[in-house]
Design an enzyme around this catalytic site. Sequence first.
Site, short mmCIF file in Angstrom:
data_model
loop_
_atom_site.label_atom_id
_atom_site.label_comp_id
_atom_site.label_asym_id
_atom_site.label_seq_id
_atom_site.Cartn_x
_atom_site.Cartn_y
_atom_site.Cartn_z
N ASP A 68 -5.52 14.49 -25.03
CA ASP A 68 -5.57 13.07 -24.67
C ASP A 68 -4.83 12.32 -25.77
O ASP A 68 -5.38 12.07 -26.85
CB ASP A 68 -7.04 12.62 -24.57
CG ASP A 68 -7.17 11.13 -24.28
OD1 ASP A 68 -6.16 10.41 -24.40
OD2 ASP A 68 -8.28 10.69 -23.96
N THR A 100 -2.80 6.73 -21.99
CA THR A 100 -2.66 5.40 -21.41
C THR A 100 -1.20 5.02 -21.64
O THR A 100 -0.49 5.67 -22.40
CB THR A 100 -3.58 4.38 -22.12
OG1 THR A 100 -3.42 4.53 -23.52
CG2 THR A 100 -5.03 4.58 -21.75
N LYS A 106 -0.66 1.45 -25.12
CA LYS A 106 -0.95 1.42 -26.57
C LYS A 106 0.38 1.54 -27.32
O LYS A 106 1.24 0.67 -27.15
CB LYS A 106 -1.94 2.53 -26.92
CG LYS A 106 -3.30 2.36 -26.23
CD LYS A 106 -4.33 3.34 -26.72
CE LYS A 106 -5.70 3.08 -26.14
NZ LYS A 106 -5.97 3.80 -24.88
N GLU A 157 -0.58 4.79 -0.60
CA GLU A 157 -1.38 5.99 -0.87
C GLU A 157 -0.55 7.22 -0.59
O GLU A 157 0.17 7.29 0.40
CB GLU A 157 -2.63 6.01 0.02
CG GLU A 157 -3.69 5.06 -0.50
CD GLU A 157 -4.90 4.97 0.42
OE1 GLU A 157 -4.94 5.70 1.43
OE2 GLU A 157 -5.79 4.17 0.12
N ARG A 202 -0.89 -1.98 -18.86
CA ARG A 202 -2.20 -1.34 -18.93
C ARG A 202 -2.32 -0.30 -17.81
O ARG A 202 -2.18 -0.63 -16.63
CB ARG A 202 -3.24 -2.44 -18.74
CG ARG A 202 -4.65 -2.12 -19.11
CD ARG A 202 -5.37 -3.41 -19.48
NE ARG A 202 -4.85 -3.86 -20.76
CZ ARG A 202 -5.26 -3.35 -21.94
NH1 ARG A 202 -6.19 -2.44 -21.98
NH2 ARG A 202 -4.74 -3.77 -23.06
N TYR A 228 0.85 -1.19 0.00
CA TYR A 228 0.00 0.00 0.00
C TYR A 228 0.88 1.23 0.00
O TYR A 228 1.84 1.31 0.77
CB TYR A 228 -0.88 0.03 1.26
CG TYR A 228 -2.34 -0.11 0.95
CD1 TYR A 228 -2.95 0.75 0.03
CD2 TYR A 228 -3.12 -1.08 1.56
CE1 TYR A 228 -4.29 0.62 -0.28
CE2 TYR A 228 -4.46 -1.21 1.26
CZ TYR A 228 -5.05 -0.37 0.35
OH TYR A 228 -6.37 -0.49 0.04
N1 DSN Z 1 -10.48 1.69 -25.55
C1 DSN Z 1 -9.42 2.47 -26.15
C2 DSN Z 1 -9.33 2.26 -27.62
O1 DSN Z 1 -9.41 1.13 -28.02
O2 DSN Z 1 -9.15 3.21 -28.36
C3 DSN Z 1 -9.53 3.87 -25.81
O3 DSN Z 1 -9.57 3.97 -24.45
#
Ligand code: DSN
Length: 455
Positions: free
Chosen positions: A214, A241, A244, A47, A250, A45
């Site tokens: 974003d 994120t 990707k 926090e 993730r 933990y």
């Molecule tokens: N779910 C993602 C995508 O596939 O583009 C975006 O968050």
Amino acid sequence: MSDPVFNLINSEKTRQQEGLELIPSENYVSKAVLEAAGSVLTNKYSEGYPSFDGIGKDGEFWDEARVAEEQLKNFRYYGGQENIDRIERLAISRACRLFHADHANVQPHSGANANEAVYWAWCKPGDKILAMNLSAGGHLTHGSPVTRSAHIYHFLAYGVDASGDIDYTALEKIALAEKPKIILVGYSAFMKIPDFARIAKLKDKLPDTLFMADMAHVAGLIAGGVHPNPLDFGFHVMTTTTHKTLRGPRGGMILSKGNVASPLKKPEHTLENIPILIDRSVFPGTQGGPLEHIIAAKAVAFGEALKPEFKTYAKNIVKNAKALADALKQEGFVLEGDGTENHLVLVNVKQSFGIDGKFFEKALDCVGLNLNANAVPSDKGAAFRPSGVRLGTPAITTRGLGVAEMKVIAHWMKRVINICVGIGEEARLDLGEAEFAEIRKEVKNLALKFPVPGI
Ligand code: DSN
């Protein structure tokens, strides 16, 4: 291990090895990233935050004395943080270097959480946020009525023009008339490079507006130097994120420009203080304990992205995407925007061959080619039966596929279309079993020549 979960994990390994991942938001991580994500850090933990004075500059190279001194200044609610703090600082300092940010919050569990935390940091309930329409390529968290944020804030939308590019004129007109608290650039199904400089020009007329990007889809392209970085054009905040094109575990992350200081003392509500406001908004504002095993895996992935070979990887993603787009056009597919400038291609299957995106997605699953059905800008509603499919090259480029293989993939896709046209409807997919099996064998043979890393 006897738990049947492990049989399923093994089956998933086989599925990944024998098929080709064309979903543009997925990737294959390295063994090092997998190891960090599956480490004992999951037991802890933590926090709060490590101390981070000057972390964007030299955090990675602190000597032991500096580490010990900083340790006394952390802002954690639990003891035993001497290793965790150093790992989180490493992740923060590497992220700042990769994206030219003053600060990084590496704790968001996902891109959706990262976006919500930024909204919560800068807006009050009812405030206006201007973002791209979902059907034009925006993301659910950019104002779709099915999300919590849409019930809290007042979302306004811009879209794309006939060429598939952002409708900059509409964006500017709405922005100047409505004076939103946030202007949000960044998309899940958009193939062009946004004109960040043009949008950032609005800052002169909108001094109280947060400019947010974003960049979840293209963060790896930015890190690899083949896509512009919105922070270099005066944007205040960039969310992403980490799994990707960036090829990490993730999770999510928020990068920002501005003052970096202790999140314990309530800062003034100014754009300069946005890094501190964001830290307070992530924890305790919208999340609890951070996932330090995932933060460690993020740190490892950022270290990989800082290496020169990641630049080659990013270049190859775009090269492959352009080759795939060209090959698909040769096969008769109609592409939204007529091609791509990034990692992603959006095909209007309905317009091309009279087949809807979901039917085509399911048929491609039968041959081991995975992508997703997706709305195209002309779709009205029909989220479960969109006209298009979205595909991309980040994952297959990680496996080492190149331009020659893009042509092969496009040809397989056309053969699957021919089967679909023959069958006529998704409910009769079993009628194509023998033909699908033949293509599936070819896909598997090629896939096995390009091993999945980390397995
Ligand atoms: N779910 C993602 C995508 O596939 O583009 C975006 O968050």
